[in-house]
Design an enzyme around this catalytic site. Structure first.
Site, PDB file in Angstrom:
ATOM      1  N   GLY A  10       0.829  -1.221   0.000  1.00  0.00           N
ATOM      2  CA  GLY A  10       0.000   0.000   0.000  1.00  0.00           C
ATOM      3  C   GLY A  10       0.855   1.259   0.000  1.00  0.00           C
ATOM      4  N   ALA A  11       1.943   1.223  -0.789  1.00  0.00           N
ATOM      5  CA  ALA A  11       2.875   2.360  -0.805  1.00  0.00           C
ATOM      6  C   ALA A  11       2.490   3.423  -1.822  1.00  0.00           C
ATOM      7  CB  ALA A  11       4.286   1.852  -1.090  1.00  0.00           C
ATOM      8  N   SER A  12       1.330   3.264  -2.455  1.00  0.00           N
ATOM      9  CA  SER A  12       0.960   4.218  -3.512  1.00  0.00           C
ATOM     10  C   SER A  12       0.438   5.543  -2.968  1.00  0.00           C
ATOM     11  CB  SER A  12      -0.087   3.581  -4.441  1.00  0.00           C
ATOM     12  OG  SER A  12      -1.191   3.095  -3.698  1.00  0.00           O
ATOM     13  N   ASN A  88       1.207  -2.649   5.473  1.00  0.00           N
ATOM     14  CA  ASN A  88       0.478  -1.391   5.674  1.00  0.00           C
ATOM     15  C   ASN A  88      -0.885  -1.364   4.992  1.00  0.00           C
ATOM     16  OD1 ASN A  88       0.127   1.748   5.801  1.00  0.00           O
ATOM     17  ND2 ASN A  88       0.133   1.232   3.624  1.00  0.00           N
ATOM     18  N   SER A 140      -4.660  -0.508  14.262  1.00  0.00           N
ATOM     19  CA  SER A 140      -5.439   0.737  14.397  1.00  0.00           C
ATOM     20  C   SER A 140      -5.904   0.904  15.833  1.00  0.00           C
ATOM     21  CB  SER A 140      -6.672   0.681  13.484  1.00  0.00           C
ATOM     22  OG  SER A 140      -7.549   1.745  13.807  1.00  0.00           O
ATOM     23  N   TYR A 153     -13.539  -4.454   9.951  1.00  0.00           N
ATOM     24  CA  TYR A 153     -12.252  -3.752  10.008  1.00  0.00           C
ATOM     25  C   TYR A 153     -11.606  -3.924  11.394  1.00  0.00           C
ATOM     26  CZ  TYR A 153      -9.009   0.260   9.699  1.00  0.00           C
ATOM     27  OH  TYR A 153      -7.901   1.065   9.695  1.00  0.00           O
ATOM     28  N   VAL A 154     -12.402  -3.754  12.440  1.00  0.00           N
ATOM     29  CA  VAL A 154     -11.875  -3.879  13.813  1.00  0.00           C
ATOM     30  C   VAL A 154     -11.386  -5.300  14.060  1.00  0.00           C
ATOM     31  CG1 VAL A 154     -12.488  -3.774  16.261  1.00  0.00           C
ATOM     32  CG2 VAL A 154     -13.271  -1.976  14.708  1.00  0.00           C
ATOM     33  N   LYS A 157      -8.064  -5.701  12.348  1.00  0.00           N
ATOM     34  CA  LYS A 157      -6.965  -4.953  12.987  1.00  0.00           C
ATOM     35  C   LYS A 157      -6.605  -5.545  14.344  1.00  0.00           C
ATOM     36  CE  LYS A 157      -6.231  -2.162   9.666  1.00  0.00           C
ATOM     37  NZ  LYS A 157      -4.934  -2.124   8.999  1.00  0.00           N
ATOM     38  N   ILE A 186      -5.781   9.649  11.279  1.00  0.00           N
ATOM     39  CA  ILE A 186      -4.704  10.165  10.427  1.00  0.00           C
ATOM     40  C   ILE A 186      -5.284  10.750   9.132  1.00  0.00           C
ATOM     41  CG2 ILE A 186      -2.487   9.597   9.342  1.00  0.00           C
ATOM     42  CD1 ILE A 186      -2.546   9.055  12.409  1.00  0.00           C
TER      43      ILE A 186
HETATM   44  P1  NAP Z   1      -5.335   4.746   2.197  1.00  0.00           P
HETATM   45  O1  NAP Z   1      -4.924   6.160   2.041  1.00  0.00           O
HETATM   46  O2  NAP Z   1      -6.733   4.338   1.893  1.00  0.00           O
HETATM   47  O3  NAP Z   1      -4.323   3.836   1.360  1.00  0.00           O
HETATM   48  C1  NAP Z   1      -4.504   2.447   1.348  1.00  0.00           C
HETATM   49  C2  NAP Z   1      -3.336   1.804   0.622  1.00  0.00           C
HETATM   50  O4  NAP Z   1      -3.597   0.397   0.582  1.00  0.00           O
HETATM   51  C3  NAP Z   1      -3.189   2.301  -0.784  1.00  0.00           C
HETATM   52  O5  NAP Z   1      -1.822   2.447  -1.095  1.00  0.00           O
HETATM   53  C4  NAP Z   1      -3.816   1.179  -1.614  1.00  0.00           C
HETATM   54  O6  NAP Z   1      -3.153   1.098  -2.862  1.00  0.00           O
HETATM   55  C5  NAP Z   1      -3.488  -0.042  -0.767  1.00  0.00           C
HETATM   56  N1  NAP Z   1      -4.422  -1.135  -1.022  1.00  0.00           N
HETATM   57  C6  NAP Z   1      -5.767  -1.155  -0.835  1.00  0.00           C
HETATM   58  N2  NAP Z   1      -6.280  -2.317  -1.244  1.00  0.00           N
HETATM   59  C7  NAP Z   1      -5.231  -3.059  -1.693  1.00  0.00           C
HETATM   60  C8  NAP Z   1      -5.137  -4.344  -2.263  1.00  0.00           C
HETATM   61  N3  NAP Z   1      -6.195  -5.125  -2.483  1.00  0.00           N
HETATM   62  N4  NAP Z   1      -3.901  -4.802  -2.622  1.00  0.00           N
HETATM   63  C9  NAP Z   1      -2.814  -4.032  -2.446  1.00  0.00           C
HETATM   64  N5  NAP Z   1      -2.843  -2.794  -1.913  1.00  0.00           N
HETATM   65  C10 NAP Z   1      -4.051  -2.324  -1.549  1.00  0.00           C
HETATM   66  O7  NAP Z   1      -5.079   4.243   3.687  1.00  0.00           O
HETATM   67  P2  NAP Z   1      -4.175   4.879   4.860  1.00  0.00           P
HETATM   68  O8  NAP Z   1      -5.029   5.799   5.627  1.00  0.00           O
HETATM   69  O9  NAP Z   1      -2.859   5.320   4.324  1.00  0.00           O
HETATM   70  O10 NAP Z   1      -3.998   3.585   5.782  1.00  0.00           O
HETATM   71  C11 NAP Z   1      -2.835   2.761   5.732  1.00  0.00           C
HETATM   72  C12 NAP Z   1      -2.979   1.704   6.815  1.00  0.00           C
HETATM   73  O11 NAP Z   1      -3.119   2.327   8.097  1.00  0.00           O
HETATM   74  C13 NAP Z   1      -4.224   0.818   6.652  1.00  0.00           C
HETATM   75  O12 NAP Z   1      -3.919  -0.495   7.037  1.00  0.00           O
HETATM   76  C14 NAP Z   1      -5.213   1.437   7.602  1.00  0.00           C
HETATM   77  O13 NAP Z   1      -6.152   0.506   8.030  1.00  0.00           O
HETATM   78  C15 NAP Z   1      -4.295   1.887   8.721  1.00  0.00           C
HETATM   79  N6  NAP Z   1      -4.878   2.953   9.547  1.00  0.00           N
HETATM   80  C16 NAP Z   1      -5.233   4.161   9.007  1.00  0.00           C
HETATM   81  C17 NAP Z   1      -5.770   5.151   9.824  1.00  0.00           C
HETATM   82  C18 NAP Z   1      -6.186   6.498   9.306  1.00  0.00           C
HETATM   83  O14 NAP Z   1      -6.757   7.280  10.098  1.00  0.00           O
HETATM   84  N7  NAP Z   1      -5.943   6.848   8.057  1.00  0.00           N
HETATM   85  C19 NAP Z   1      -5.948   4.902  11.173  1.00  0.00           C
HETATM   86  C20 NAP Z   1      -5.583   3.666  11.691  1.00  0.00           C
HETATM   87  C21 NAP Z   1      -5.035   2.701  10.857  1.00  0.00           C
HETATM   88  P3  NAP Z   1      -3.878   0.769  -4.266  1.00  0.00           P
HETATM   89  O15 NAP Z   1      -5.251   1.362  -4.218  1.00  0.00           O
HETATM   90  O16 NAP Z   1      -2.958   1.374  -5.258  1.00  0.00           O
HETATM   91  O17 NAP Z   1      -3.871  -0.727  -4.326  1.00  0.00           O
END
Ligand code: NAP
Length: 246
Positions: A10-12, A88, A140, A153-154, A157, A186
C-alpha cells in the site's frame, strides 16, 4: 547504518507512501507494492530523485493466491531477500453488523489480515536464515477501543495484533522482531470520506486536538525497522495523539 531491503504494501498513497519515503530516506532499498502502478511509479520517482533506491511491484492483496508471485517479483528486482516488511495496506467496508454482507466481512478480513499473514510467510524463511528481520503490521486504535459500524475492520486490525504477538514469540530467538503500529485518526484518503461533523466529533476525543499526519506514523515505522529497535518485539506502538492510552 546498514542498508536493508524493505517492502511496503500500500505504498501508492497515504501512510504507506510516507513509510516508503521514510525508509528510503533512512538509506534502505525499498519495494513499493500496491495495485496502482502509475501512483507507485510516482512515489518511486520521488525516492530516486532524492538519491534513494526504489522498485515497483504490482500486488493485489485481495487475491491471496497471487501474493507469492508478487513477492518473487520483488526479490528478483532486489537481487536478494526482503529484510523489512511493512504490512500497511488496508481497506474498510463499513456497516452495522446486523446488516453487513458476509462478503464484505470476508473481503476486509482477507485483505487486511489473511494477506498480511501470507506476506509474512513469503519473507520469514530468509529472515530466519539470516537471523535478522523486521516485520511491522499496521493495526489501528479501533482494534483497542472498538468502533461501531466497523466490525469487519476492527476484527481484522485486532487480529493483526494477535498475529503480531504470536509470531513475535515464534521467531524472537532468530533475531527477527514483529511489532504493530496502531495509528489513531490520520489525515489520508481513508479518513477524507468522513463528514465534517464526524471528524469534529472524533477530534473532541483526541487530547492533542488534531489529526495525525502520515509522517507521524511513518516515523514510528522507521524506528521499529531500525537497528536500534532490535530488542523491541511483540509491541503495539500507539501513534494517536493520546486518543487511546494502553
Ligand atoms: P489509504 O490512504 O486508503 O491507502 C490504502 C493503501 O492500501 C493504498 O496504497 C492502496 O493502494 C493499498 N491497497 C488497498 N487495497 C489493496 C489491495 N487489495 N492490494 C494491495 N494494496 C491495496 O489508507 P491509509 O489511511 O494510508 O492507511 C494505511 C494503513 O493504516 C491501513 O492499514 C489502515 O487501516 C491503517 N490505519 C489508518 C488510519 C487512518 O486514520 N488513516 C488509522 C488507523 C489505521 P492501491 O489502491 O494502489 O492498491
Amino acid at each position: 547504518m546498514t542498508q536493508r531491503n524493505a517492502l511496503v504494501t500500500g505504498a501508492s498513497r497515504g501512510i504507506g507512501k510516507a513509510c516508503a519515503l521514510a525508509l528510503a530516506a533512512a538509506g534502505h532499498r525499498v519495494v513499493l507494492a500496491a495495485r496502482d502502478l502509475t501512483k507507485l511509479e510516482e512515489v518511486a520517482a520521488q525516492i530516486r530523485e532524492a538519491g534513494g533506491t526504489a522498485f515497483v511491484v504490482k500486488l493485489d492483496l485481495a487475491d491471496l493466491d497471487s501474493i507469492p508471485a508478487s513477492f518473487k517479483n520483488a526479490t528478483d528486482q532486489l537481487g536478494g531477500p526482503i529484510q523489512i516488511l511493512v504490512n500497511n495496506a488496508g481497506i474498510t467496508k463499513d456497516g452495522l453488523s446486523m446488516r453487513m454482507k458476509r462478503a464484505d466481512f470476508e473481503t476486509v478480513l482477507d485483505t487486511n489480515l489473511t494477506a498480511a499473514f501470507v506476506a509474512i510467510q513469503q519473507v520469514t524463511p530468509a529472515m530466519l536464515r539470516e537471523r535478522w528481520g523486521r516485520i511491522i503490521n499496521l493495526s489501528s486504535v479501533v482494534a483497542q477501543a472498538g468502533n461501531a459500524g466497523q466490525s469487519n475492520y476492527v476484527a481484522s486490525k485486532a487480529g493483526l495484533i494477535g498475529l503480531t504477538k504470536a509470531l513475535a514469540q515464534e521467531i524472537a530467538s532468530r533475531n527477527v522482531t514483529v511489532n504493530a503500529v496502531a495509528p489513531g485518526f490520520i489525515e489520508t484518503d481513508m479518513t477524507a470520506v468522513l463528514s465534517a461533523e464526524v471528524k469534529e466529533r472524533i477530534l473532541q476525543g483526541i487530547p492533542m486536538k488534531r489529526m495525525g499526519s502520515a509522517e507521524d506514523v511513518a516515523a514510528a515505522v522507521r524506528f521499529l525497522a531500525s537497528e536500534e529497535a532490535g530488542y523491541i518485539t511483540g509491541h503495539v506502538l500507539n501513534v494517536n495523539g493520546g486518543m487511546y492510552m494502553s
